[in-house]
Design a protein around this motif. Structure first.
Motif, PDB file in Angstrom:
ATOM      1  N   MET A   1       1.054  -1.188   0.246  1.00 50.90           N
ATOM      2  CA  MET A   1       0.341  -0.446  -0.049  1.00 50.90           C
ATOM      3  C   MET A   1       0.678   0.940   0.075  1.00 50.90           C
ATOM      4  N   GLU A  14      -3.560   8.074   5.851  1.00 44.72           N
ATOM      5  CA  GLU A  14      -3.850   6.410   5.226  1.00 44.72           C
ATOM      6  C   GLU A  14      -5.356   5.736   5.972  1.00 44.72           C
ATOM      7  N   LEU A  15      -5.714   6.100   7.457  1.00 41.27           N
ATOM      8  CA  LEU A  15      -6.606   5.632   8.249  1.00 41.27           C
ATOM      9  C   LEU A  15      -7.123   6.525   7.884  1.00 41.27           C
ATOM     10  N   ARG A  17      -8.324   8.492   5.288  1.00 40.15           N
ATOM     11  CA  ARG A  17      -8.890   8.351   4.611  1.00 40.15           C
ATOM     12  C   ARG A  17      -9.813   6.889   4.265  1.00 40.15           C
ATOM     13  N   ALA A  18      -9.834   5.966   5.487  1.00 38.11           N
ATOM     14  CA  ALA A  18     -10.215   4.669   5.224  1.00 38.11           C
ATOM     15  C   ALA A  18     -11.641   5.161   6.199  1.00 38.11           C
ATOM     16  N   GLY A  21     -14.552   6.538   4.495  1.00 37.84           N
ATOM     17  CA  GLY A  21     -14.466   5.881   2.773  1.00 37.84           C
ATOM     18  C   GLY A  21     -15.764   4.534   3.714  1.00 37.84           C
ATOM     19  N   GLY A  22     -15.373   4.551   5.150  1.00 38.64           N
ATOM     20  CA  GLY A  22     -16.348   3.830   5.763  1.00 38.64           C
ATOM     21  C   GLY A  22     -17.708   4.130   6.445  1.00 38.64           C
ATOM     22  N   LEU A  63     -13.052  -0.335   9.808  1.00 35.09           N
ATOM     23  CA  LEU A  63     -12.449   0.330   8.032  1.00 35.09           C
ATOM     24  C   LEU A  63     -12.468  -0.253   7.264  1.00 35.09           C
ATOM     25  N   THR A  64     -12.969   0.688   6.106  1.00 33.08           N
ATOM     26  CA  THR A  64     -12.974  -0.183   5.266  1.00 33.08           C
ATOM     27  C   THR A  64     -11.501   0.257   3.976  1.00 33.08           C
ATOM     28  N   THR A  65     -11.889  -0.722   3.285  1.00 34.98           N
ATOM     29  CA  THR A  65     -10.137  -0.159   2.285  1.00 34.98           C
ATOM     30  C   THR A  65     -10.707   0.826   1.082  1.00 34.98           C
ATOM     31  N   PRO A  66     -10.216   2.356   1.287  1.00 36.01           N
ATOM     32  CA  PRO A  66     -10.737   3.210   0.447  1.00 36.01           C
ATOM     33  C   PRO A  66     -10.193   2.446  -1.183  1.00 36.01           C
ATOM     34  N   THR A  67     -11.341   2.942  -2.474  1.00 40.40           N
ATOM     35  CA  THR A  67     -11.311   2.607  -3.418  1.00 40.40           C
ATOM     36  C   THR A  67     -10.654   2.733  -4.751  1.00 40.40           C
TER      37      THR A  67
END
Length: 350
Positions: A1, A14-15, A17-18, A21-22, A63-67
């Protein structure tokens, strides 16, 4: 990543952003206690750097991973941008309160302290005179009106990184080609802290990098629309009084000066340029307001709700608005500001 930066700072970004996204912007704003998505994201990233585990536990997020590595956002809260630029004192949040005060019909629209021009762009009058004391801002307006396709190409060359930001900020505007100069101003505006325009005593732009990783530096849709709205519009750079010399009966004038401070003690004024707008200027503006009223102009003016402002415009109708000031670095101090809208529209008039 792939991460931007290193260590705790990169992980916090990064967190953040996640989490966005979530949760989505609306839910994040609710949990962070603000109605400003930009402020929520900025405060979240800062909280994660300070206490990552505590912040995650407090938010209770999954948390979800951003696309996308760097998510883009067309506009705040899903709305299309009204102006091509951000500016301190923008009236985007109070347009619903301002527009009912406008006359149903008017001749030419004047806004001699235009800033981001949100009222102008939302009203889209056929005839208009726009002016501002800020030469770099009015240069952007001219290039946008006359050379929009070239401006879009120039903006597409910029990248949203701190290293590139510092390089662009260090450039001397006067040495750049006109389109590149306008693109520089818009780029810095979109990526600096809170969209603030501020220069030092030497006239050098000195706002720090904003870490706004969702910034839409090249918003082609908004640029094209606002360029079309500026066609045929007279654009001036200089003193507001000179811009209003041709205003007459039936014309609409909207004035949005740097606000008079509501603080205690000696009067201070909100200013982000070397030219201060002091008490004498506010008195001069109030005198011009009365002169324009005698000429038969439709008038509307925004300012802070203070006793001094009320005294300057005594005799004119007014409306109190409770607004927010997103430029404040502390999210908790952005709410609850009282503004006064002074106008000369009486009941029974159009």
């Amino acid at each position: 990543m792939a991460l931007e930066g290193s260590g705790d700072e990169a992980l916090s970004l990064e967190l953040a952003r996640a989490i966005v996204g979530g949760l989505g912007e609306a839910e994040l704003c609710r949990r962070m206690g603000t109605r400003d998505p930009e402020a929520a994201c900025h405060d979240l990233t800062r909280s994660l750097r300070r206490d990552m585990s505590g912040t995650l536990n407090e938010l209770r997020v999954k948390l979800t991973t951003p696309t996308r590595a760097v998510p883009t956002r067309r506009t705040r809260r899903g709305r299309k941008a009204i102006s091509f630029i951000k500016w301190v004192g923008s009236k985007t949040s109070v347009l619903k309160e301002l527009r009912p005060l406008l006359p149903a019909r008017f001749n030419c629209y004047y806004e001699p302290m235009v800033g981001s021009g949100t009222l102008f762009f939302s009203t889209a009058p056929r005839r208009a005179v726009l002016c501002d004391l800020n030469g770099e801002l009015m240069h952007c307006y001219r290039v946008l009106r006359d050379r929009c396709p070239e401006l879009v190409k120039a903006l597409a060359l910029h990248e949203n990184s701190e290293e590139h930001f510092l390089e662009v900020r260090a450039q001397e505007p006067g040495e750049l080609e006109p389109v590149a100069r306008a693109a520089r101003t818009i780029y810095l505006n979109k990526t600096c802290f809170n969209g603030l325009y501020r220069v030092n005593s030497g006239g050098r732009f000195n706002v720090p990098f904003g870490r706004i990783w969702w910034a839409n530096v090249c918003d082609q849709e908004t640029l094209a629309r606002t360029s079309e709205q500026l066609r045929g519009v007279r654009l001036l750079n200089g003193d507001y009084a000179r811009a209003l010399e041709t205003a007459g009966a039936g014309d609409l004038v909207y004035l949005d000066p740097p606000y008079l401070s509501s603080g205690k003690g000696p009067a201070t004024f909100y200013a982000y340029q070397p030219h201060t707008f002091g008490e004498e200027e506010h008195q001069r503006l109030a005198q011009l307001f009365r002169e324009l009223d005698r000429r038969g102009c439709h008038l509307m003016l925004s300012n802070a709700d203070t006793e001094q402002v009320r005294a300057l415009y005594d005799g004119f109708p007014n409306k109190v608005l409770t607004t927010r000031r997103p430029v404040n670095c502390k999210a908790g101090k952005r709410e609850g500001w009282r503004e006064l809208i002074i106008h000369n529209r009486r009941e029974g008039t159009e």
